[in-house]
Design a protein around this motif. Sequence first.
Motif, short mmCIF file in Angstrom:
data_model
loop_
_atom_site.label_atom_id
_atom_site.label_comp_id
_atom_site.label_asym_id
_atom_site.label_seq_id
_atom_site.Cartn_x
_atom_site.Cartn_y
_atom_site.Cartn_z
N THR A 1 1.59 1.19 0.22
CA THR A 1 0.32 1.87 -0.01
C THR A 1 0.17 2.82 1.25
O THR A 1 -0.43 4.18 0.79
CB THR A 1 -0.71 0.89 -0.17
OG1 THR A 1 -0.25 0.06 -1.22
CG2 THR A 1 -2.08 1.79 -0.57
N ALA A 2 0.21 2.33 2.27
CA ALA A 2 0.04 3.14 3.43
C ALA A 2 0.85 4.52 3.40
O ALA A 2 0.47 5.64 3.73
CB ALA A 2 -0.03 2.45 5.00
N SER B 1 3.70 -1.33 4.71
CA SER B 1 2.91 -1.21 3.52
C SER B 1 3.52 0.07 2.77
O SER B 1 3.30 1.39 3.44
CB SER B 1 1.42 -0.96 3.87
OG SER B 1 0.88 -0.45 2.87
N ILE C 1 6.94 3.34 8.34
CA ILE C 1 5.78 2.68 7.71
C ILE C 1 5.85 1.84 6.77
O ILE C 1 4.89 1.06 6.40
CB ILE C 1 4.45 4.02 7.34
CG1 ILE C 1 4.20 4.47 8.85
CG2 ILE C 1 3.18 3.35 7.04
CD1 ILE C 1 3.31 5.78 8.77
#
Length: 518
Positions: free
Chosen positions: A433-434, A431, A427
């Motif tokens: 952040t994700a 991102s 992931i």
Amino acid sequence: MSAKTMREMTRPDERMSMEEFGSDGKTDVAQKGGTASDEQEMLRMGKVQELRVSRSPLLLPSQTDYRKRNFKFVGIVGFVTILQATWEATLLALYPGLLNGGTAGVISCTIAVWISMLCTIASMAEMASMCPTAGGQYHWVSEFAPPSLQKPLSYVVGWCCCLGWISGVTACGVQLAGLVQAMVLEFHLDANVQDLWQLTLMIWLFILLAVGFNTFFAHHLPLAEGIVLFLHIFAFFAFLLVMWIMADHAPASQVFTDFHDGGGWGSIGLSCLVGLTTPIWCFIGPDAGAHMSEELKDASLQLPKAMMWATFGNGIMGIGMLITFCFCITDLSKEVLEAASDYPIVDVLFKATGSQAGTIILGCVMLVLLFFSTVTTIASASRQVWAFSRDCGLPFSAWIRHVPPTWEIPLNALLVCLGVSLVLSAINFGSATALNAIINVSNAALIFSYIVSIGCVRLKRLRGEPLLPRRWSLGKWGAPLNDISLLWLSVAFVFSFFSSSPYTSDPEAAWWAQGFNW
């Protein structure tokens, strides 16, 4: 107890063959180093001794020494201590606590979390003494929950434990890769190591190495834990002395009174609660030892003591290191909140030593300690997945639970942990952040499993129902310690879902945040 009686007690997928049971009606627990108590507890829970035992260095790889289980007291203390890695985690995961709380906030919250976690671990240690099985929380729930809720609650808790531990593996990989990146950027600001794909590949490398250690050197894990435990203690004093003797220090009045609301919550109290991410990460995972209980000799007595001693010792070192580091922060905004990296320890070490070589050496020591924390996390995660599949809680359980006789480790469960960890890490290609949001689920999932398992024991106490026999008991302190644990864990669970700052672009969210003026 006869073999026929035992087979009638166990589920169909757990029935033992006559070869496993032995002609005298006993399992091979004693052959694999378990005591009479270990054998009796395995029989009561309907489990078969399958996992690895120690191998004598004088034997060939094809030969197995059945004299003892893998772990003894010192080994399991080292296992839990290295997995929590409290003083290392304090230095590496300090940014969220300093952002939301400042030096005074993170110190006070860490002390409060340590005391609260000791209550939690005491509650879990008592359950581990009653049911020393690799299943941990989900098995405890199946034993203590009301009959009508045993199956659904146990199933949900089992999935939460698997999710929490596997995402924890990814979190350890992120920290390892981030520390390497921070050391490179400290001395080479123009180095091209900041792209997401580069960080992701480093995460994959560390996860692969840690899984490889658990696969090919599993029988050396207790020895490795003992050696790393020594390094853990020795390095603690090395870091402590460097920062006390060589670094510039802030005044005590600033360290112990400087609260900071860097997230913009509009309230110091709320900001400190949001900053609980740091101390929670430093003490999460006390159930790790429980997942190794089927590889520990005299588990029902040694495991609870190991869980308590490991967390007590880690707390003393962690709080000492935290206070020391906070004294080294003379300007919070410039040295931490506005730094180029989320790992300010690298910059603090360089300013203290004034030496690139010294900083790199100390950074590499921390890297080794964190790597072995990842190794122990994977070991615990794989045992959790293996135990849950043994009770048919996962898809393809028959394949996952298989333990190759010549390996005596949950090899397929290790491969599952590897695969899911790599997928989660991927992931990060899109991102960061994700990825961080998913990793934060690790804390929440494990905390939820603690709440349910302790809540079930508390309910039995409230109803006056008898508990299972245990060799390590809380006695009259059981009920109040359970209550304190449930209250603290409920707060921790709620704030595990908070981001570092409110979504001030949403007027309703901004109003809600500003409403907490404590």
